[in-house]
Design a protein around this motif. Structure first.
Motif, short mmCIF file in Angstrom:
data_model
loop_
_atom_site.label_atom_id
_atom_site.label_comp_id
_atom_site.label_asym_id
_atom_site.label_seq_id
_atom_site.Cartn_x
_atom_site.Cartn_y
_atom_site.Cartn_z
N TYR A 196 73.61 -79.08 -33.30
CA TYR A 196 72.84 -79.02 -32.07
C TYR A 196 73.50 -79.87 -30.97
O TYR A 196 73.93 -80.98 -31.19
CB TYR A 196 71.42 -79.55 -32.33
N ASN A 197 73.61 -79.27 -29.78
CA ASN A 197 74.10 -79.97 -28.60
C ASN A 197 75.54 -80.46 -28.73
O ASN A 197 75.92 -81.46 -28.15
CB ASN A 197 73.17 -81.13 -28.23
N THR B 199 78.34 -79.76 -27.19
CA THR B 199 78.65 -79.01 -25.97
C THR B 199 80.12 -78.64 -25.81
O THR B 199 80.44 -77.79 -24.98
CB THR B 199 78.17 -79.78 -24.73
N GLU C 247 72.21 -75.16 -27.90
CA GLU C 247 72.78 -76.00 -26.83
C GLU C 247 74.28 -76.24 -26.99
O GLU C 247 74.83 -77.17 -26.40
CB GLU C 247 72.05 -77.33 -26.71
N SER D 72 76.98 -75.17 -25.53
CA SER D 72 77.20 -74.42 -24.29
C SER D 72 78.62 -73.91 -24.07
O SER D 72 78.85 -73.11 -23.17
CB SER D 72 76.77 -75.27 -23.09
N GLY E 108 70.26 -71.65 -25.87
CA GLY E 108 70.95 -72.53 -24.93
C GLY E 108 72.46 -72.43 -24.97
O GLY E 108 73.15 -73.22 -24.32
#
Length: 133
Positions: free
Chosen positions: A78-79, A81, A102, A104, A125
């Motif tokens: 998660y996240n 990026t 997330e 991205s 996300g």
């Protein structure tokens, strides 16, 4: 120098192995120097990736899964990026909620045949994601 690949064996797969020098990236000590880990390669001794184990690490760019990985638990990546690429292989059966949410920088994914469970919000996300095949 950037450490570009880390093989995470069953014995090494403890988060204590890594130094979190800035809480957003992780490093490994090599020859008395901390080197940024950008690629994780999982060996054949691991059958799952635990929940939240790499959540929030910004330096991670690539994940290479082995055929022994059957499950990826919630929020595992998660996240992350900076994550651009995931090499999925056959054998993966379940990806739980928000495992890659997330992330991205992900652009495309090639999911292997045989996935039985793809939970909700797995890729929520992932704003750069253009293709899943």
């Amino acid at each position: 120098m950037i450490f570009t690949e880390l093989s995470a064996s069953k014995e090494q797969f403890n988060r204590d192995l890594f130094a979190t020098l800035d809480e957003t990236k992780f490093y490994v000590l090599v020859d008395n120097e901390y080197e940024l880990v950008e690629t994780l390669t999982f060996d054949n001794n691991r059958t799952y990736i635990p929940s939240r184990i790499f959540s929030g690490y910004k330096g991670l760019k690539k994940i290479i899964l082995s055929s022994s990985i059957k499950e990826i638990y919630s929020y595992a990546f998660y996240n992350c990026t900076s994550l651009e690429e995931i090499e999925f292989v056959s054998g993966l059966e379940k990806i739980y909620s928000d495992a890659f949410a997330e992330c991205s920088s992900l652009v495309k994914l090639n999911l292997p045949e045989g996935i039985k469970t793809l939970s909700t919000y797995v890729f929520d996300g992932c704003v750069s994601l253009e293709e899943i095949f």
